[in-house]
Design a protein around this motif. Sequence first.
Motif, PDB file in Angstrom:
ATOM      1  N   LEU A 195       0.840  -1.197   0.000  1.00 42.32           N
ATOM      2  CA  LEU A 195       0.000   0.000   0.000  1.00 42.32           C
ATOM      3  C   LEU A 195       0.872   1.243   0.000  1.00 42.32           C
ATOM      4  CD1 LEU A 195      -2.814  -0.867   2.580  1.00 42.32           C
ATOM      5  CD2 LEU A 195      -3.058  -0.669   0.103  1.00 42.32           C
ATOM      6  N   PRO A 196       0.360   2.374  -0.515  1.00 40.70           N
ATOM      7  CA  PRO A 196       1.124   3.624  -0.423  1.00 40.70           C
ATOM      8  C   PRO A 196       1.374   3.998   1.039  1.00 40.70           C
ATOM      9  CG  PRO A 196      -0.683   3.852  -1.993  1.00 40.70           C
ATOM     10  CD  PRO A 196      -0.887   2.548  -1.293  1.00 40.70           C
ATOM     11  N   THR A 197       2.516   4.625   1.279  1.00 39.72           N
ATOM     12  CA  THR A 197       2.872   4.979   2.660  1.00 39.72           C
ATOM     13  C   THR A 197       1.909   5.980   3.277  1.00 39.72           C
ATOM     14  OG1 THR A 197       4.359   6.681   1.784  1.00 39.72           O
ATOM     15  CG2 THR A 197       5.316   4.527   2.303  1.00 39.72           C
ATOM     16  N   MET A 198       1.195   6.743   2.444  1.00 38.10           N
ATOM     17  CA  MET A 198       0.268   7.746   2.979  1.00 38.10           C
ATOM     18  C   MET A 198      -0.803   7.097   3.851  1.00 38.10           C
ATOM     19  SD  MET A 198      -2.249   8.609  -0.187  1.00 38.10           S
ATOM     20  CE  MET A 198      -3.571   8.899   0.964  1.00 38.10           C
ATOM     21  N   PHE A 199      -1.175   5.855   3.554  1.00 38.36           N
ATOM     22  CA  PHE A 199      -2.190   5.187   4.374  1.00 38.36           C
ATOM     23  C   PHE A 199      -1.615   4.817   5.741  1.00 38.36           C
ATOM     24  CE2 PHE A 199      -3.900   4.492   0.105  1.00 38.36           C
ATOM     25  CZ  PHE A 199      -5.178   4.981   0.310  1.00 38.36           C
TER      26      PHE A 199
END
Length: 679
Positions: free
Chosen positions: A295-299
Motif C-alpha cells: 500500500l502507499p505509505t500515505m495510508f
Amino acid sequence: MKTVEYIVVLWVLLILIDVNLVKTTELEDVAKHVIKLHRGKGATISQRKRWLIDNCRKLSGLLHQKNVVLNKLKNAIKAVEKDPGLSDEEKLFQVHTFEIFQKELNESENSVFEAVHGLQRALQGDYKDVVNMKESSRQRLEALREAAIKEEKEYVELLAAEKHQAEALKNMQHQNKSLSILDEILEDVRKAADRLEEEIEEHAFDDNKAGKGVNVEAVLRVEEDEPNSKRNTSKRETEDDLGLSMLIDSQNNQYILTKPRDSTIPRADHHFIKDIVMIGMLSLPCGWLCTMIGLPTMFGYIICGVLLGPSGLNSIKSIVQVETLGEFGVFFTLFLVGLEFSPERLRKVWKISVQGPCFMTLLMILFGLLWGHLLRIRLTQSIFISACLSLSSTPLVSRFLAGGARGDKDGDIDYSSVLLGMLVMQDVQLSLFIAAMPKLIQAGGNTYSSIILETLRILALIGQILFSLAATFLLCVGIKTYFIGPYYRKLHTESKGNKEILILGLSAFVFLMLTVTELLEVSMELGCFLAGALISSQGHMVTEEVMSCIEPIRDFLAIIFFASIGLHVFPTFVIYELTILLFLTLLVVLMKFVLAVIVLSLILPKSSQYIKWIVSAGLAQVSEFSFVLGSRARRSGIISREVYLLILSVTTLSLLLAPVLWKAAIMKCVPRPEKLSSI
C-alpha cells in the motif's frame, strides 16, 4: 415560616457567605441549619426567631460599617487632594486607589441584592416551565459575567496599586542610603524595562470586551498532574507564569496560549511539540508496514493519525495546530506538482482542465438533486452533498503520479497532464464552494422569489471568480516575462555553497503566490501550483535543482497532513455502519468513474481517447477537503451530524479504495510502447 421570612433567611445566608462570615467548610452546615429552621425542625420557635434576629443585626451592622468606611475614604480623598507635599501624579494615583476601594465595597453590596432579586424572579415565574427557568438562568449568567469583568478590572488595578506602593517604598529606602554604581545601573535598567513593558503590552481584554460579537464565558484552567506533588507544584507555578496551561470552555473546546502578555519571555507550546514528536515516531512503523503489504505509505500516516487521534489513544492535544502545519504539506505538494506541470503542458490541456471538472460537477449536482427528490432530502442539502463529493484528492493523485511516466507523444496528451489539470481546477472550484456557502445557507429557508434573488447573487459570485482567474492569469504572464528569470538567477548566484538562501527564496515565492491568489479570492492551493509551474518554465535543470531542495520538506509536511486526516477517521462508526457505508462508497466511486468516462469521451481528442479510463480512475475518489466543507456545513446547519459522519466515512473509504482502482487502471488501460506506436 412565611415565604417572605424564607427569602430573608436566604438573604442573610447569601450575605454571610459573601462577606466571608461563613467559611467554606461551614457552608454546608449553615445551609442545612437554614433548611431545618425553615421547616421547623431541630429548633424551637424562639430559637428560630433569635437566629434570624441575630443575623439581621449582623447584616445591619455590616451595612453600617460599610457606610462608615465609605465616609472615611471620602475624607481621605479630600486630604490627599489638599496635601501640598504630593505631586499631581501621586495625588491622582492615590485618589484612584481610594476610588477602587469604594467601588469594591459597593460591588460587594450590589452582588448580594442582585442575588436576592434573581431569587425573586425565579419564584415569581412558573417553576415547572423550562423556558422560564432557562431565561432566569440566562439573566443570572449575564449578571455573573458582568460582575466577573468588573472584578477582573478591579483586581488588575489593585495589582498595579500594589506594585506602585512597593516601588514607592523602594524609592524611599534608596533615598535614605547612598547607591552604588551597580545599583544605579540596575535602577535605570528597571525603569527602562517598565517602559518597554508598557510600550509592547496590548490591552486586548479591555479593548475587546465591549466589542461586537464578544461574549464572556466561564473557562477551566487545567494543569497536568505529576506523580510527585512537589514537582507538580513547581510545574504549576512555572506554567502559571508562562501561561502554558490549557483552557476549556463550557462547550468542551480547548484553548492554548497564542500571544502572551509579556512578549519578552520566550515560550514554547509543549503540547504541540509532543504531538509532532509522537506523529513522527509512529509514522515510521505505520508507513513501513504499508510498504511491506504493497500500500502507499500515505495510508500508514493516516493510520498513525487514527491511532493517536480521538478515536484511538486520544493523545493529540493540539489538533488545530497539527492540522494547520499539515496544510503546508498540501502547499508544497502542489508546488512540486506545478514543477512537473510546465506552461507548455498547461497550454495543451487547459480547455480539458476547465471543461471536465465543470461538466462533472454539474452532472453530480443533477444526480444529487434526483436522488434528493426520491429520498426527500432538502434542496440545499442535496446541492451541497453533490458538490462536496464531486471533488477529488490532489495530494493523493500527485503521490500516485510521483515517479510515473510523463512522456507524451507529439499530437497526443498524456494522462498525467489531463489529470493534474482537472484536479487543480477542482481546487479552484473548492474556493467557489466555500464562497457560495453563505448564499446556500440563506437560500435554505427563503421563498421562491428570494431563491431567484440568491441565484442571481451566486451567478454574480461566479462572475467575480472568473474575473479573479483572469487577473491571476495576467499576473502569471507578467511574472513569467519580467520577474521569475532574474529572480531565480539571483537566488542561484547567492546560494552557491549555501542552500538556505535558495530554499528560503523558493518558499518566499510560494508564499507570495499563495497570498496573491488568496487576495484575489481564488484558492491558495492554485497559487502554490502556479508558483511551481512558473519556476518550471526556466528549464529542466532548474526543475531538478528545486525538486532536490524542496522534496524533503514536502515529505515531512505531507506526513503531518495525512496524519491530520487520520484524526477525523472514526473506525468504530465505520464498523457499526459498515454495510451501508460500503454500499454508499461503491456507489459514489462508480458514479464518479462513469461520469468522468462520459465527460472525457466528449471532450478528449480521438487520438487521446485511451487515457480516459486511467484519468477517470484517478478522479473516482472523494477529496480530503470534504472534511473542511463538511465541518463548515455542519456548523452552518446545512447538514446534520449524521450526514457529516457519513461524508467523512465515505471519503475515508474512497481514499482507501483509490490505490486498488489506480493499480487496476495502470495495468489494464495504459498502452504499451508498441501499442502507442500504432495509434
